[in-house]
Design a protein around this motif. Structure first.
Motif, PDB file in Angstrom:
ATOM      1  N   PRO A   1       6.665  -5.348  -1.376  1.00  0.00           N
ATOM      2  CA  PRO A   1       6.246  -4.174  -2.153  1.00  0.00           C
ATOM      3  C   PRO A   1       6.890  -4.151  -3.540  1.00  0.00           C
TER       4      PRO A   1
ATOM      5  N   PRO B   1       8.264  -1.945  -6.533  1.00  0.00           N
ATOM      6  CA  PRO B   1       8.705  -0.569  -6.793  1.00  0.00           C
ATOM      7  C   PRO B   1       8.003   0.023  -8.019  1.00  0.00           C
TER       8      PRO B   1
ATOM      9  N   ARG C   1       7.640   6.412  -9.705  1.00  0.00           N
ATOM     10  CA  ARG C   1       7.479   7.574  -8.841  1.00  0.00           C
ATOM     11  C   ARG C   1       6.537   7.225  -7.698  1.00  0.00           C
ATOM     12  N   GLY C   2       6.861   7.673  -6.521  1.00  0.00           N
ATOM     13  CA  GLY C   2       5.979   7.458  -5.380  1.00  0.00           C
ATOM     14  C   GLY C   2       6.364   6.250  -4.554  1.00  0.00           C
ATOM     15  N   ARG C   3       5.467   5.942  -3.627  1.00  0.00           N
ATOM     16  CA  ARG C   3       5.709   4.815  -2.732  1.00  0.00           C
ATOM     17  C   ARG C   3       5.551   3.499  -3.472  1.00  0.00           C
ATOM     18  N   PRO C   4       6.298   2.475  -3.050  1.00  0.00           N
ATOM     19  CA  PRO C   4       6.096   1.149  -3.644  1.00  0.00           C
ATOM     20  C   PRO C   4       4.667   0.672  -3.403  1.00  0.00           C
ATOM     21  N   ARG C   5       4.149  -0.100  -4.316  1.00  0.00           N
ATOM     22  CA  ARG C   5       2.785  -0.632  -4.233  1.00  0.00           C
ATOM     23  C   ARG C   5       2.813  -2.003  -3.560  1.00  0.00           C
ATOM     24  N   THR C   6       1.753  -2.313  -2.846  1.00  0.00           N
ATOM     25  CA  THR C   6       1.620  -3.649  -2.262  1.00  0.00           C
ATOM     26  C   THR C   6       1.467  -4.650  -3.390  1.00  0.00           C
TER      27      THR C   6
END
Length: 86
Positions: free
Chosen positions: A59, A61, A64-69
């Motif tokens: 992932p 980073p 802001r928010g969840r890590p992206r694939t």
């Protein structure tokens, strides 16, 4: 699919593959870079995943928010001279 749209699609696929050879790319990053709708970017990524030109990576980073694939190009798919500087 017209010959022009097929050629554009292959150019986009090649561009995404070369971009992923430099480091992990994300779906939103691809959509933004090539000014594509998210669904179109995802369809292109799925094609590259099926071909074996991309694989899922760790992932990525984000501020802001969840890590992206992340997606990267597997090392085995690189040609010996690709990315070499003269």
């Amino acid at each position: 699919m017209t010959p022009d749209s097929a050629a554009r699609r292959e150019a986009l696929l090649e561009g995404i593959t070369l971009l992923a050879a430099r480091g992990p790319v994300t779906l939103p990053g691809i959509a933004e870079r090539y000014r594509l709708p998210m669904s179109r970017a995802w369809a292109l990524v799925q094609t590259l995943l099926r071909r074996g030109d991309l694989v899922r990576a760790a992932p990525v980073p984000v501020p802001r928010g969840r890590p992206r694939t992340g997606f990267i190009r597997p090392a085995a798919a690189l040609s010996p001279t690709e990315g070499a500087t003269p």
